[in-house]
Design an enzyme around this catalytic site. Structure first.
Site, PDB file in Angstrom:
ATOM      1  N   ASP A 194       0.817  -1.214   0.000  1.00  0.00           N
ATOM      2  CA  ASP A 194       0.000   0.000   0.000  1.00  0.00           C
ATOM      3  C   ASP A 194       0.857   1.274   0.000  1.00  0.00           C
ATOM      4  O   ASP A 194       0.594   2.195  -0.770  1.00  0.00           O
ATOM      5  CB  ASP A 194      -0.920  -0.026   1.225  1.00  0.00           C
ATOM      6  CG  ASP A 194      -1.993   1.022   1.128  1.00  0.00           C
ATOM      7  OD1 ASP A 194      -2.708   1.046   0.113  1.00  0.00           O
ATOM      8  OD2 ASP A 194      -2.101   1.852   2.051  1.00  0.00           O
ATOM      9  N   ASP A 199       0.670 -10.181   4.009  1.00  0.00           N
ATOM     10  CA  ASP A 199      -0.500  -9.989   4.884  1.00  0.00           C
ATOM     11  C   ASP A 199      -1.835 -10.143   4.154  1.00  0.00           C
ATOM     12  O   ASP A 199      -2.874 -10.278   4.792  1.00  0.00           O
ATOM     13  CB  ASP A 199      -0.463  -8.587   5.518  1.00  0.00           C
ATOM     14  CG  ASP A 199       0.633  -8.449   6.561  1.00  0.00           C
ATOM     15  OD1 ASP A 199       1.344  -9.437   6.816  1.00  0.00           O
ATOM     16  OD2 ASP A 199       0.782  -7.344   7.118  1.00  0.00           O
ATOM     17  N   ARG A 255       8.435 -14.676   5.638  1.00  0.00           N
ATOM     18  CA  ARG A 255       8.675 -13.831   4.455  1.00  0.00           C
ATOM     19  C   ARG A 255       9.791 -14.354   3.568  1.00  0.00           C
ATOM     20  O   ARG A 255       9.879 -13.997   2.393  1.00  0.00           O
ATOM     21  CB  ARG A 255       9.028 -12.412   4.905  1.00  0.00           C
ATOM     22  CG  ARG A 255       7.829 -11.614   5.285  1.00  0.00           C
ATOM     23  CD  ARG A 255       7.883 -10.167   4.962  1.00  0.00           C
ATOM     24  NE  ARG A 255       9.144  -9.509   5.006  1.00  0.00           N
ATOM     25  CZ  ARG A 255       9.363  -8.378   5.665  1.00  0.00           C
ATOM     26  NH1 ARG A 255       8.398  -7.836   6.396  1.00  0.00           N
ATOM     27  NH2 ARG A 255      10.513  -7.783   5.605  1.00  0.00           N
TER      28      ARG A 255
HETATM   29  O1  F6P Z   1       3.459  -6.070   5.860  1.00  0.00           O
HETATM   30  C1  F6P Z   1       4.168  -7.247   5.838  1.00  0.00           C
HETATM   31  C2  F6P Z   1       4.873  -7.483   7.154  1.00  0.00           C
HETATM   32  O2  F6P Z   1       5.561  -8.704   7.069  1.00  0.00           O
HETATM   33  C3  F6P Z   1       3.965  -7.442   8.382  1.00  0.00           C
HETATM   34  O3  F6P Z   1       3.268  -8.639   8.561  1.00  0.00           O
HETATM   35  C4  F6P Z   1       4.944  -7.121   9.467  1.00  0.00           C
HETATM   36  O4  F6P Z   1       4.339  -6.483  10.561  1.00  0.00           O
HETATM   37  C5  F6P Z   1       5.888  -6.192   8.794  1.00  0.00           C
HETATM   38  O5  F6P Z   1       5.841  -6.459   7.415  1.00  0.00           O
HETATM   39  C6  F6P Z   1       7.295  -6.309   9.290  1.00  0.00           C
HETATM   40  O6  F6P Z   1       8.084  -5.409   8.601  1.00  0.00           O
HETATM   41  P1  F6P Z   1       9.634  -5.218   8.891  1.00  0.00           P
HETATM   42  O7  F6P Z   1      10.343  -6.413   8.331  1.00  0.00           O
HETATM   43  O8  F6P Z   1       9.966  -3.975   8.147  1.00  0.00           O
HETATM   44  O9  F6P Z   1       9.788  -5.085  10.357  1.00  0.00           O
END
Ligand code: F6P
Length: 364
Positions: free
Chosen positions: A118, A142, A291
């Protein structure tokens, strides 16, 4: 030759490389197009010297099953909020969007494909309004973007989370323990919900349904009374008790506007103990395991569909639009319709009813 520039922005996501490969392979079918990548989102264009990568057949060979992104990504800054250090050592930001557009013209870039969530697509819209020929491709594990039925990366995250539930079940059963598994999902509980159903968890706590700790305790008590002396609770990182808030802290990364969520599982453990649950309770935070790594076949297919469609939208000059999956088609939606609207779990949806139908407690 005409040039299309690809950038990946925001958190990485399994399937990004499959999108990049699909753009390159589809572009190769046209005689007069070449593809370049900007390193670490648009930072590569704004840096001196410029950091770009030629994305030809050799560069994308076999990357469709690799996690991450071969051109890097970032959650920091961006062309409209480039981090700048003030003379007193604090950080501010500068709008470098006009400079970036000039640099893109200088590099002979005819169109841009911006793959991101987004936040990245809000930047795409703002750049489009400044005259840039830009196409958006949605991504997030997400699955919380309204304009598309699914985002790639989500199924992979669900698979990872489900495998964790499967694994925790055997150790929980062996030791008569309760395990709390914390899944990603800052505003939306899709990953936790799907993994709870697929893995057969006893409870699932998500941001969309604030929980009553007594209800969660009752569920565990009933289960223990029935002689099933173990339990699995899947909790989304953004979940909260009734009247409470999601636990989050500011990111220490300069220019990263996103809050870092953490502590939902530990808080739940504390609350269960306070409520009188006697069993041994352990927590597992899955974090970025959701991820990283190889995208599932489903995510590779969806990502490939998005990449091919994105390049075809460039050919059709469908700028200011984002690729979206509206089953069974991959379509173009105007960026303003796609941004700022979250796809949250509806507590009255079939998926929640299904979960409740197999006895999963939401603490409501
Ligand atoms: O938006 C995807 C996401 O994996 C969320 O689920 C999580 O809160 C966030 O990104 C974590 O982001 P970062 O790796 O920048 O801390």
């Amino acid at each position: 030759m005409k040039r299309v520039l690809v950038a990946t922005g925001g958190g990485d996501c399994p399937g990004l490389n499959a999108v990049i490969r699909a753009v390159v392979k589809r572009a190769a079918q046209e005689k007069d197009w070449e593809v370049i990548g900007s390193i670490q989102s648009f930072d590569g264009i704004l840096k001196e010297p410029t950091e770009i990568k030629i994305l030809d057949d050799a560069a994308v060979k076999g990357i469709h099953y690799q996690g991450g992104t071969i051109i890097g990504t970032t959650t920091k800054g961006g062309p409209f909020a480039w981090p700048v250090k003030n003379s007193d050592g604090t950080w501010g930001s500068a709008d470098r969007s006009d400079e970036m557009i000039r640099k893109l013209q200088y590099l002979g870039v005819d169109a841009v494909i911006s793959i991101g969530g987004d936040g990245s697509q809000k930047i795409s819209q703002a750049l489009y309004e400044k005259g840039l020929n830009i196409i958006g491709v949605p991504k997030t594990i997400d699955n919380d973007l309204m304009a598309t039925d699914f985002t790639f990366g989500y199924q992979t995250a669900v698979q990872v989370c489900t495998e964790a539930v499967d694994k925790l079940k055997t150790t929980a059963a062996s030791h008569n323990r309760i395990f709390i598994l914390e899944a990603m999902g800052r505003d939306a509980g899709w990953i936790a919900l799907s993994a709870a159903i697929a893995g057969g968890a006893e409870a699932c706590l998500i941001p969309e349904i604030p929980y009553d700790i007594q209800k969660v305790k009752e569920k565990l008590d009933t289960r223990f009374l029935k002689g099933k002396g173990f339990g699995i609770i899947v909790i989304a990182e953004g979940a909260m008790p009734i009247g409470g808030e999601a636990l989050a802290e500011q990111s220490v990364e300069v220019g990263n506007p996103n809050l870092k969520l953490s502590g939902a599982a530990d808080r739940l453990l504390y609350e269960l103990k306070e409520a009188g649950v006697e069993a041994d309770i352990r927590t597992t935070v899955l974090g970025h395991l959701q991820r990283g790594g190889i995208p599932t076949a489903y995510d590779r297919v969806l990502a490939t569909q998005f990449g091919v469609k994105a390049f075809e939208m460039v050919l059709e000059k469908k700028f200011g639009h984002m690729v979206a999956y509206h089953h069974p088609e991959v379509v173009a939606v105007p960026l303003p319709e796609a941004i700022g609207k979250q796809n949250l779990v509806n507590p009255n949806s079939n998926l929640v009813k299904t979960a409740k139908g197999v006895g999963i407690c939401f603490g409501d």
